[in-house]
Scaffold this motif. Sequence first.
Motif, PDB file in Angstrom:
ATOM      1  N   VAL A   1      -1.315 -16.912 -45.046  1.00 34.12           N
ATOM      2  CA  VAL A   1      -0.572 -17.219 -43.821  1.00 34.12           C
ATOM      3  C   VAL A   1       0.568 -16.257 -43.640  1.00 34.12           C
ATOM      4  CG1 VAL A   1       1.071 -18.855 -42.860  1.00 34.12           C
ATOM      5  CG2 VAL A   1      -1.089 -19.663 -43.712  1.00 34.12           C
ATOM      6  N   LYS A   2       0.698 -15.744 -42.443  1.00 37.68           N
ATOM      7  CA  LYS A   2       1.860 -14.947 -42.070  1.00 37.68           C
ATOM      8  C   LYS A   2       2.490 -15.634 -40.893  1.00 37.68           C
ATOM      9  CE  LYS A   2       0.098 -10.534 -43.717  1.00 37.68           C
ATOM     10  NZ  LYS A   2      -0.239  -9.165 -43.386  1.00 37.68           N
ATOM     11  N   GLU A   3       3.712 -16.020 -41.053  1.00 39.78           N
ATOM     12  CA  GLU A   3       4.366 -16.779 -39.987  1.00 39.78           C
ATOM     13  C   GLU A   3       4.378 -15.983 -38.689  1.00 39.78           C
ATOM     14  OE1 GLU A   3       8.811 -18.320 -38.904  1.00 39.78           O
ATOM     15  OE2 GLU A   3       8.214 -18.188 -40.973  1.00 39.78           O
ATOM     16  N   GLU A   4       3.969 -16.635 -37.644  1.00 40.61           N
ATOM     17  CA  GLU A   4       3.896 -15.949 -36.350  1.00 40.61           C
ATOM     18  C   GLU A   4       5.294 -15.795 -35.782  1.00 40.61           C
ATOM     19  OE1 GLU A   4       1.048 -17.347 -33.644  1.00 40.61           O
ATOM     20  OE2 GLU A   4      -0.275 -18.122 -35.198  1.00 40.61           O
ATOM     21  N   ALA A   5       5.558 -14.648 -35.190  1.00 41.50           N
ATOM     22  CA  ALA A   5       6.878 -14.366 -34.623  1.00 41.50           C
ATOM     23  C   ALA A   5       7.101 -15.254 -33.410  1.00 41.50           C
ATOM     24  CB  ALA A   5       6.982 -12.908 -34.219  1.00 41.50           C
ATOM     25  N   THR A   6       8.306 -15.759 -33.299  1.00 41.89           N
ATOM     26  CA  THR A   6       8.640 -16.591 -32.144  1.00 41.89           C
ATOM     27  C   THR A   6       9.546 -15.870 -31.173  1.00 41.89           C
ATOM     28  OG1 THR A   6      10.463 -17.531 -33.407  1.00 41.89           O
ATOM     29  CG2 THR A   6       8.371 -18.722 -33.430  1.00 41.89           C
ATOM     30  N   GLU A   7       9.899 -14.642 -31.515  1.00 44.04           N
ATOM     31  CA  GLU A   7      10.728 -13.858 -30.614  1.00 44.04           C
ATOM     32  C   GLU A   7       9.877 -12.978 -29.754  1.00 44.04           C
ATOM     33  OE1 GLU A   7      14.748 -12.596 -32.386  1.00 44.04           O
ATOM     34  OE2 GLU A   7      13.301 -12.435 -33.984  1.00 44.04           O
ATOM     35  N   LYS A   8      10.271 -12.737 -28.551  1.00 45.88           N
ATOM     36  CA  LYS A   8       9.580 -11.781 -27.693  1.00 45.88           C
ATOM     37  C   LYS A   8      10.116 -10.400 -27.956  1.00 45.88           C
ATOM     38  CE  LYS A   8       7.881 -14.483 -23.898  1.00 45.88           C
ATOM     39  NZ  LYS A   8       7.818 -14.599 -22.450  1.00 45.88           N
TER      40      LYS A   8
ATOM     41  N   ARG B   1       5.441 -24.631 -32.020  1.00 43.21           N
ATOM     42  CA  ARG B   1       4.405 -25.485 -32.594  1.00 43.21           C
ATOM     43  C   ARG B   1       3.454 -24.653 -33.475  1.00 43.21           C
ATOM     44  NH1 ARG B   1       2.767 -30.413 -31.103  1.00 43.21           N
ATOM     45  NH2 ARG B   1       3.829 -30.239 -29.087  1.00 43.21           N
ATOM     46  N   THR B   2       3.111 -23.436 -32.993  1.00 41.61           N
ATOM     47  CA  THR B   2       2.232 -22.557 -33.767  1.00 41.61           C
ATOM     48  C   THR B   2       2.882 -22.162 -35.093  1.00 41.61           C
ATOM     49  OG1 THR B   2       1.210 -21.668 -31.766  1.00 41.61           O
ATOM     50  CG2 THR B   2       1.026 -20.338 -33.758  1.00 41.61           C
ATOM     51  N   THR B   3       4.167 -21.840 -35.037  1.00 42.54           N
ATOM     52  CA  THR B   3       4.892 -21.450 -36.242  1.00 42.54           C
ATOM     53  C   THR B   3       4.958 -22.605 -37.239  1.00 42.54           C
ATOM     54  OG1 THR B   3       6.241 -19.830 -35.071  1.00 42.54           O
ATOM     55  CG2 THR B   3       7.117 -20.676 -37.139  1.00 42.54           C
ATOM     56  N   LEU B   4       5.310 -23.796 -36.756  1.00 44.36           N
ATOM     57  CA  LEU B   4       5.421 -24.949 -37.645  1.00 44.36           C
ATOM     58  C   LEU B   4       4.056 -25.357 -38.199  1.00 44.36           C
ATOM     59  CD1 LEU B   4       8.019 -27.155 -35.733  1.00 44.36           C
ATOM     60  CD2 LEU B   4       8.401 -25.653 -37.690  1.00 44.36           C
ATOM     61  N   PHE B   5       3.010 -25.197 -37.377  1.00 43.44           N
ATOM     62  CA  PHE B   5       1.668 -25.525 -37.849  1.00 43.44           C
ATOM     63  C   PHE B   5       1.258 -24.577 -38.970  1.00 43.44           C
ATOM     64  CE2 PHE B   5      -2.930 -25.390 -37.861  1.00 43.44           C
ATOM     65  CZ  PHE B   5      -3.272 -26.734 -37.784  1.00 43.44           C
ATOM     66  N   ALA B   6       1.573 -23.287 -38.808  1.00 41.64           N
ATOM     67  CA  ALA B   6       1.229 -22.306 -39.843  1.00 41.64           C
ATOM     68  C   ALA B   6       1.956 -22.622 -41.145  1.00 41.64           C
ATOM     69  CB  ALA B   6       1.585 -20.898 -39.360  1.00 41.64           C
ATOM     70  N   ARG B   7       3.217 -23.023 -41.050  1.00 42.15           N
ATOM     71  CA  ARG B   7       3.974 -23.375 -42.252  1.00 42.15           C
ATOM     72  C   ARG B   7       3.384 -24.620 -42.919  1.00 42.15           C
ATOM     73  NH1 ARG B   7      10.396 -22.735 -40.720  1.00 42.15           N
ATOM     74  NH2 ARG B   7      10.414 -20.458 -40.418  1.00 42.15           N
TER      75      ARG B   7
END
Length: 359
Positions: free
Chosen positions: A352-359, A271-277
């Motif tokens: 905006v820098k897309e937040e990483a979704t990988e751990k 959700r954070t990644t899609l919101f940033a985009r």
Amino acid sequence: MCKGRFVIVVLAVACLMVAVECKNNGGTKDSSNGSARLQAGGDAGIVARVGDEVITLDDFEKQLEMQNPLVRARYKSLDQKKKFLESLVEREAMVQEAKRLGLDQDPEVLHGLNRLLARQYVNKEFNEKRIKQIDISDEQIEQYYQENESRYHVPEKVRVHLIRYQDKKKAENALLTLRPNQKDLQVFMRLARETSEDAATKRIGGDTHYKTHAQLAETYGQAFADAAFSMQEPNTLGKLVEGKDGYYLFRLAGRQSAIDFPLEKVKGQIRTTLFARARADAYKSFIEEVKERVGIKVFEEAVAKAKVNDDAETPFDIPRKEALPKSKTESPSTDDSAKSQPAEEDHGVKEVKEEATEK
């Protein structure tokens, strides 16, 4: 422009920013308003008078409320309140002096005010309106999860160092050499660099980096992949294996467990990644709308003629932190939802820098 003048201009911009802030937030009032308050409520409603301006108790409390909550806690005591008021008084005095000197009409100051106006416009029209319209649905989250399944489901991986030989006898002799020092990685890597016939790993001491079973099988053969994954203890020497394109000596360097994240576990990250985009796209559209409404025409021939003076003096030594309380208008946004918003160079908001979704 000399450094002294630059300091004056920066100070004037800061002071005038405060003046704008006070105007927007009910800041210092003129003497007529101050006199009216004195007649209505006496000195109790005024905490300080600076020239013809007054700082009211209401103004003072608003300035305290603008401080970071952690910083605000220190102003419980009278001494700390007086120190804070002193900084406000000093700032207001400099605002008045800057105006007296005509610095509010200085071209550099006006340029700084234009930047401030751009920030305020972005804050009011984009941060406080457009961002609130962004909604990320569960369907969008699930679609992203399915399209990026490889990020959330990763098979187990192992890392091995290997040495490949075409000749079996040569491989057997190398194994005899390694056995007395099988725990010594440097001995293995040195032999790999000197004698291995595997061009892909020879220069890096036989290091394959982390690979899945399928990746090892594709590159070195099924037998090699099976042997590598059958080993349990790192830093141990494996048996001689006949694989794809030759005979292999190898040692296990490490193992990575499989990754299997269900949708519910990564839903917030997605959700954070899609919101940033979505925010980045919304800001791009917002800027295009503004430019179209205002009307833009760029004359590239004139731009090409612009001279860049490499020897121009740049005041790098100007302190970045002010001793004065920071104005709320110095920030392009008033909430965390705008911290990563994209921006053009002069608007004061971050890309905006897309937040990483990988751990």
